[in-house]
Design a protein around this motif. Sequence first.
Motif, PDB file in Angstrom:
ATOM      1  N   LYS A  39     -21.418 -17.492  15.515  1.00 57.98           N
ATOM      2  CA  LYS A  39     -21.482 -17.983  16.901  1.00 57.98           C
ATOM      3  C   LYS A  39     -20.351 -18.960  17.193  1.00 57.98           C
ATOM      4  O   LYS A  39     -19.824 -19.000  18.315  1.00 57.98           O
ATOM      5  N   ASN A  40     -19.945 -19.750  16.177  1.00 58.12           N
ATOM      6  CA  ASN A  40     -18.812 -20.650  16.356  1.00 58.12           C
ATOM      7  C   ASN A  40     -17.524 -19.864  16.594  1.00 58.12           C
ATOM      8  O   ASN A  40     -16.694 -20.239  17.426  1.00 58.12           O
ATOM      9  N   PHE A  41     -17.371 -18.774  15.845  1.00 57.02           N
ATOM     10  CA  PHE A  41     -16.207 -17.904  16.040  1.00 57.02           C
ATOM     11  C   PHE A  41     -16.173 -17.378  17.473  1.00 57.02           C
ATOM     12  O   PHE A  41     -15.129 -17.417  18.136  1.00 57.02           O
ATOM     13  N   LEU A  42     -17.299 -16.875  17.941  1.00 58.65           N
ATOM     14  CA  LEU A  42     -17.365 -16.264  19.263  1.00 58.65           C
ATOM     15  C   LEU A  42     -17.141 -17.299  20.370  1.00 58.65           C
ATOM     16  O   LEU A  42     -16.482 -17.020  21.379  1.00 58.65           O
ATOM     17  N   THR A  43     -17.678 -18.497  20.169  1.00 51.65           N
ATOM     18  CA  THR A  43     -17.475 -19.570  21.144  1.00 51.65           C
ATOM     19  C   THR A  43     -15.999 -19.962  21.223  1.00 51.65           C
ATOM     20  O   THR A  43     -15.442 -20.124  22.319  1.00 51.65           O
ATOM     21  N   SER A  44     -15.361 -20.115  20.052  1.00 55.86           N
ATOM     22  CA  SER A  44     -13.951 -20.495  20.015  1.00 55.86           C
ATOM     23  C   SER A  44     -13.064 -19.387  20.555  1.00 55.86           C
ATOM     24  O   SER A  44     -12.072 -19.654  21.250  1.00 55.86           O
ATOM     25  N   GLU A  45     -13.426 -18.149  20.253  1.00 59.45           N
ATOM     26  CA  GLU A  45     -12.648 -17.005  20.742  1.00 59.45           C
ATOM     27  C   GLU A  45     -12.636 -16.979  22.263  1.00 59.45           C
ATOM     28  O   GLU A  45     -11.598 -16.737  22.898  1.00 59.45           O
ATOM     29  N   LYS A  46     -13.780 -17.258  22.858  1.00 64.51           N
ATOM     30  CA  LYS A  46     -13.896 -17.268  24.315  1.00 64.51           C
ATOM     31  C   LYS A  46     -13.219 -18.499  24.915  1.00 64.51           C
ATOM     32  O   LYS A  46     -12.502 -18.403  25.925  1.00 64.51           O
ATOM     33  N   LYS A  47     -13.404 -19.642  24.300  1.00 64.71           N
ATOM     34  CA  LYS A  47     -12.860 -20.897  24.820  1.00 64.71           C
ATOM     35  C   LYS A  47     -11.337 -20.893  24.839  1.00 64.71           C
ATOM     36  O   LYS A  47     -10.707 -21.327  25.821  1.00 64.71           O
ATOM     37  N   TYR A  48     -10.736 -20.403  23.731  1.00 67.70           N
ATOM     38  CA  TYR A  48      -9.275 -20.451  23.605  1.00 67.70           C
ATOM     39  C   TYR A  48      -8.597 -19.112  23.877  1.00 67.70           C
ATOM     40  O   TYR A  48      -7.379 -18.999  23.754  1.00 67.70           O
ATOM     41  N   ASP A  49      -9.403 -18.099  24.246  1.00 65.66           N
ATOM     42  CA  ASP A  49      -8.873 -16.756  24.466  1.00 65.66           C
ATOM     43  C   ASP A  49      -8.041 -16.313  23.258  1.00 65.66           C
ATOM     44  O   ASP A  49      -6.910 -15.827  23.386  1.00 65.66           O
ATOM     45  N   SER A  50      -8.617 -16.504  22.069  1.00 65.03           N
ATOM     46  CA  SER A  50      -7.900 -16.274  20.812  1.00 65.03           C
ATOM     47  C   SER A  50      -7.885 -14.803  20.420  1.00 65.03           C
ATOM     48  O   SER A  50      -8.813 -14.054  20.711  1.00 65.03           O
ATOM     49  N   ASP A  51      -6.815 -14.414  19.719  1.00 60.92           N
ATOM     50  CA  ASP A  51      -6.685 -13.057  19.193  1.00 60.92           C
ATOM     51  C   ASP A  51      -7.087 -12.981  17.720  1.00 60.92           C
ATOM     52  O   ASP A  51      -7.413 -11.907  17.214  1.00 60.92           O
ATOM     53  N   LEU A  52      -7.042 -14.116  17.055  1.00 62.16           N
ATOM     54  CA  LEU A  52      -7.465 -14.185  15.645  1.00 62.16           C
ATOM     55  C   LEU A  52      -7.935 -15.604  15.379  1.00 62.16           C
ATOM     56  O   LEU A  52      -7.281 -16.564  15.792  1.00 62.16           O
ATOM     57  N   ILE A  53      -9.056 -15.717  14.710  1.00 63.99           N
ATOM     58  CA  ILE A  53      -9.585 -17.032  14.332  1.00 63.99           C
ATOM     59  C   ILE A  53      -9.810 -17.052  12.828  1.00 63.99           C
ATOM     60  O   ILE A  53     -10.407 -16.138  12.256  1.00 63.99           O
ATOM     61  N   VAL A  54      -9.321 -18.099  12.191  1.00 64.37           N
ATOM     62  CA  VAL A  54      -9.470 -18.278  10.744  1.00 64.37           C
ATOM     63  C   VAL A  54     -10.595 -19.265  10.479  1.00 64.37           C
ATOM     64  O   VAL A  54     -10.615 -20.358  11.041  1.00 64.37           O
ATOM     65  N   GLY A  55     -11.524 -18.870   9.614  1.00 61.37           N
ATOM     66  CA  GLY A  55     -12.559 -19.790   9.159  1.00 61.37           C
ATOM     67  C   GLY A  55     -12.031 -20.595   7.993  1.00 61.37           C
ATOM     68  O   GLY A  55     -12.089 -20.147   6.841  1.00 61.37           O
ATOM     69  N   ALA A  56     -11.474 -21.758   8.280  1.00 64.59           N
ATOM     70  CA  ALA A  56     -10.803 -22.559   7.259  1.00 64.59           C
ATOM     71  C   ALA A  56     -11.819 -23.327   6.419  1.00 64.59           C
ATOM     72  O   ALA A  56     -12.617 -24.102   6.947  1.00 64.59           O
ATOM     73  N   ARG A  57     -11.763 -23.109   5.118  1.00 64.19           N
ATOM     74  CA  ARG A  57     -12.701 -23.754   4.188  1.00 64.19           C
ATOM     75  C   ARG A  57     -12.300 -25.194   3.901  1.00 64.19           C
ATOM     76  O   ARG A  57     -11.129 -25.494   3.719  1.00 64.19           O
ATOM     77  N   HIS A  58     -13.278 -26.066   3.837  1.00 65.60           N
ATOM     78  CA  HIS A  58     -13.011 -27.439   3.401  1.00 65.60           C
ATOM     79  C   HIS A  58     -12.706 -27.464   1.904  1.00 65.60           C
ATOM     80  O   HIS A  58     -11.860 -28.235   1.452  1.00 65.60           O
ATOM     81  N   LYS A  59     -13.388 -26.604   1.157  1.00 63.62           N
ATOM     82  CA  LYS A  59     -13.243 -26.572  -0.291  1.00 63.62           C
ATOM     83  C   LYS A  59     -12.604 -25.257  -0.721  1.00 63.62           C
ATOM     84  O   LYS A  59     -13.125 -24.188  -0.439  1.00 63.62           O
ATOM     85  N   LYS A  60     -11.461 -25.348  -1.399  1.00 62.65           N
ATOM     86  CA  LYS A  60     -10.769 -24.161  -1.886  1.00 62.65           C
ATOM     87  C   LYS A  60     -11.201 -23.867  -3.323  1.00 62.65           C
ATOM     88  O   LYS A  60     -11.584 -24.760  -4.076  1.00 62.65           O
TER      89      LYS A  60
END
Length: 219
Positions: free
Chosen positions: A101-122
């Motif tokens: 849902k965070n992805f979908l919200t950000s995609e709509k808010k920023y009209d994004s073509d690709l969203i990366v789920g950036a991990r805090h811990k690698k």
Amino acid sequence: MYKKKFSSLAILIPSFNELHNLKKFIIKLNKNYRVLIIDDCSQDQTSEWLKKNGINFIKNKFNMGYEKSLIKGFKYLIKKKNIEKIITMDADGQHNFKYIKNFLTSEKKYDSDLIVGARHKKNRYLEKIISNIFFKKFLLHDPLSGFKLYNSKKLKKIDLDNVKNLFLVDLLVSFIKQGYKVKCIFIKTKNRPDDPRVGGIVSVSFKMLLIFKYVLFNT
């Protein structure tokens, strides 16, 4: 009804001998979203279990590897007229699908073509270095994350046959160089209970070095 709400979204998951972990979350995920598993010629009865439980999958005739399995899934899904967005997730259960849902919200808010789920811990120290270099070049974190959202129409414009075995970092770079809108959201991941299936320490370390070289000199 809940699943129909997200009918334009597909969740793409490559899987190699991950049935033990898939069982923990895939049925619940499949109830809410359209799911496609690419079974990379697993030997743990993955396809049989998925078929029994009514979960959509494609089984590779031979082991193709992580990247080629995802590319196969992309090619299949972008042909579907009603699929507008594709989210990739790992089969080991490390990605919490509450973030969808965070992805979908950000995609709509920023009209994004690709969203990366950036991990805090690698998972590896070299991943941290690659992420830092990538951020300095593109202001984007964690290019190695397997949790991403792609715009299907923009995927169609990318030559997917040229994507190499670099954990799709080069696909991300292709989006950036095409001038498409790319954003990050930060996520927390779970620890997997067993050893990863992406390869042995030597082969993965070598691959990480290739990615490091690619990010440093070819972007």
